[in-house]
Write a protein that holds these residues in place. Structure first.
Motif, mmCIF file in Angstrom:
data_model
loop_
_atom_site.group_PDB
_atom_site.id
_atom_site.type_symbol
_atom_site.label_atom_id
_atom_site.label_comp_id
_atom_site.label_asym_id
_atom_site.label_seq_id
_atom_site.Cartn_x
_atom_site.Cartn_y
_atom_site.Cartn_z
ATOM 1 N N VAL A 212 -3.371 -47.961 3.050
ATOM 2 C CA VAL A 212 -3.086 -48.256 4.453
ATOM 3 C C VAL A 212 -2.196 -49.483 4.613
ATOM 4 N N LEU B 292 1.287 -48.101 4.114
ATOM 5 C CA LEU B 292 1.641 -47.171 5.183
ATOM 6 C C LEU B 292 1.763 -47.867 6.537
ATOM 7 N N ALA B 293 1.220 -49.086 6.649
ATOM 8 C CA ALA B 293 1.417 -49.862 7.882
ATOM 9 C C ALA B 293 2.873 -50.262 8.043
ATOM 10 N N VAL C 141 1.984 -43.434 12.835
ATOM 11 C CA VAL C 141 1.122 -43.528 11.651
ATOM 12 C C VAL C 141 1.076 -44.975 11.161
ATOM 13 N N ASN D 298 -1.281 -46.911 13.346
ATOM 14 C CA ASN D 298 -2.680 -46.588 13.046
ATOM 15 C C ASN D 298 -3.124 -47.226 11.737
ATOM 16 N N CYS D 299 -2.253 -47.179 10.733
ATOM 17 C CA CYS D 299 -2.593 -47.792 9.440
ATOM 18 C C CYS D 299 -2.656 -49.312 9.553
ATOM 19 N N ALA E 178 -6.041 -50.006 10.863
ATOM 20 C CA ALA E 178 -7.038 -49.822 9.808
ATOM 21 C C ALA E 178 -6.973 -50.960 8.798
ATOM 22 N N ASN E 179 -5.747 -51.378 8.480
ATOM 23 C CA ASN E 179 -5.594 -52.474 7.518
ATOM 24 C C ASN E 179 -6.152 -53.779 8.067
#
Length: 438
Positions: free
Chosen positions: A140, A143-144, A218, A221-222, A225-226
């Motif tokens: 994540v 992907l952030a 995305v 969202n990442c 989450a991160n």
């Protein structure tokens, strides 16, 4: 691209970072940075604006790009700095990666604490970055992708165009009749990003017209989450991190009470804090299997890039890879002695403490094994290896402490200990030693 929305983004960033007095634009002269430069000039934010153009010397047109940038900045009354790079590549290195890294290091060299670096990355760049990270198997954090604002190596980077598409920037540029340069290398699909841009994204967009926007989401969202993983890592770090030997280490016993995923998470965060590098899962697994779970009587280690993770006395340490040990050399105390890539030895005159001034010259060398040392105040000499162990000197540091020799006698070990018979007497002139490792 709407200027009022852009103004809202800039005002929000300035409010968030009130100490910023200068916007420094990474200005290539291409479409994206040309729009950023022009939009900021129209907006006239309550900060000074400066542009930096990096001349890589990789394209025949590079000198013409410099002239273009000078003309544009002169018309907009924006100060421009030109930096010339001479790129050097090792065999097998990516030209794209080397150019990017050296470009950023050159840009950072012009920044200070009240300066923000502005780049012209946009939504399509973000989508391409997510796909590249996905193909690398990133988690994540990878992907952030690129945040709108973030610190990197203590420097603030702002990306105010990240919510705009390349098409929106092109429409803005055409409406305002802006002029920009085209880098022919941007059309070459031999570079991975260009392959994504010219081959993959058009196919996706044919089926999913909002592909760039969706993929960029995305990243958002990442990033969320991160952030949550970071908050958990900070909580866990407060339990497992301790200060040992002037290092922030991980205590293995409390670490092993955590679930394996939380161990990965806190180790990744700890390592990033120390090195600014992100460990992938493979290296995290190696740390646990080859370092933490190695034979308890060993001092295991694992190296990655320019850093080493070692276990000692049930603690994990991370430190830079150590250089080759320098050759022995003479030192007469008259000036600082620079020991190649290791540190600096200095001596200043004082009274009543340190090495007796009757010593006028020493030979500086390093451990080879079997040395004995008679510490001041001790009844007899002991093995230097035993002294270093008893005094808690970390194993990987023991061979890197400078030994000051007179003939075959060690008269001082760095600035730690003076030998019996060589210490200054009360009121006597002496050399006060100082060892500063790099």
């Amino acid at each position: 691209m709407q200027l009022n929305r852009f103004k809202f983004i800039i005002d929000k960033l300035l409010k968030q970072y009130p100490k910023i007095k200068t916007f420094t634009i990474a200005y290539s002269g291409g479409l994206d940075s040309q729009v950023l430069l022009y939009a900021l000039a129209q907006l006239k934010p309550n900060v000074s604006i400066k542009a930096i153009h990096i001349h890589h010397g990789l394209q025949n047109e590079a000198d013409q790009w410099v002239l273009h940038c000078q003309t544009q900045c002169q018309q907009l009354n924006i100060k421009l700095e030109i930096k010339y790079l001479q790129l050097q590549f090792d065999r097998g290195e990516s030209i794209e990666a080397v150019a990017r890294n050296q470009r950023y290091q050159s840009l950072f060299a012009s920044l200070n604490t009240d300066t923000a670096l502005l780049t012209a990355h946009h939504q399509d760049d973000q989508a391409e970055t997510v796909l590249l990270q996905l193909l690398r198997g990133a988690g994540v954090a990878g992907l952030a992708a690129m945040p709108v604002d973030a610190y990197y190596q203590d420097y603030l980077i702002l990306r105010p165009l990240l919510r705009y598409t390349r098409q929106q920037l092109a429409e803005y540029a055409n409406y305002h009749q802006l002029q920009w340069v085209e880098d022919p290398s941007n059309q070459s699909s031999q570079f991975r990003r260009n392959f994504i841009r010219h081959q993959v994204m058009p196919l996706l967009t044919n089926y999913y017209p909002s592909a760039s926007k969706t993929i960029a989401r995305v990243a958002d969202n990442c990033a969320n989450a991160n952030q949550l993983l970071t908050e958990i890592a900070i909580q866990d770090l407060s339990i497992v991190q301790v200060s040992q030997h002037n290092s922030l280490t991980i205590a293995i016993t409390p670490l092993q009470t955590l679930s394996i995923n939380r161990q990965y998470n806190v180790l990744r965060y700890w390592y990033w804090q120390q090195t600014q590098l992100i460990l992938d899962k493979q290296h995290l697994e190696q740390i646990i299997s080859q370092v933490i779970c190695a034979n308890k009587n060993s001092i295991p280690s694992m190296s990655w890039q320019q850093w080493v993770v070692s276990r000692y006395q049930q603690h994990l340490y991370v430190y830079p890879k150590l250089p080759a040990i320098p050759q022995a050399q003479s030192w007469d105390f008259s000036q600082a002695l620079v020991l190649d890539k290791l540190g600096i030895l200095q001596a200043r005159l004082t009274k009543g403490q340190g090495l007796s001034k009757t010593i006028t010259k020493v030979r500086v060398k390093f451990r080879q094994g079997g040395e004995r040392f008679h510490q001041a105040g001790r009844a007899y000499p002991r093995a230097l290896k035993k002294i270093l162990q008893t005094e808690g000197i970390l194993p990987w540091q023991r061979n890197y402490l400078p030994l000051l020799m007179v003939d075959n006698t060690i008269v001082a070990v760095a600035d730690f200990w003076i030998a019996e018979g060589y210490q200054a007497k009360s009121g006597e002139c002496a050399w006060l030693l100082q060892w500063q490792p790099f």
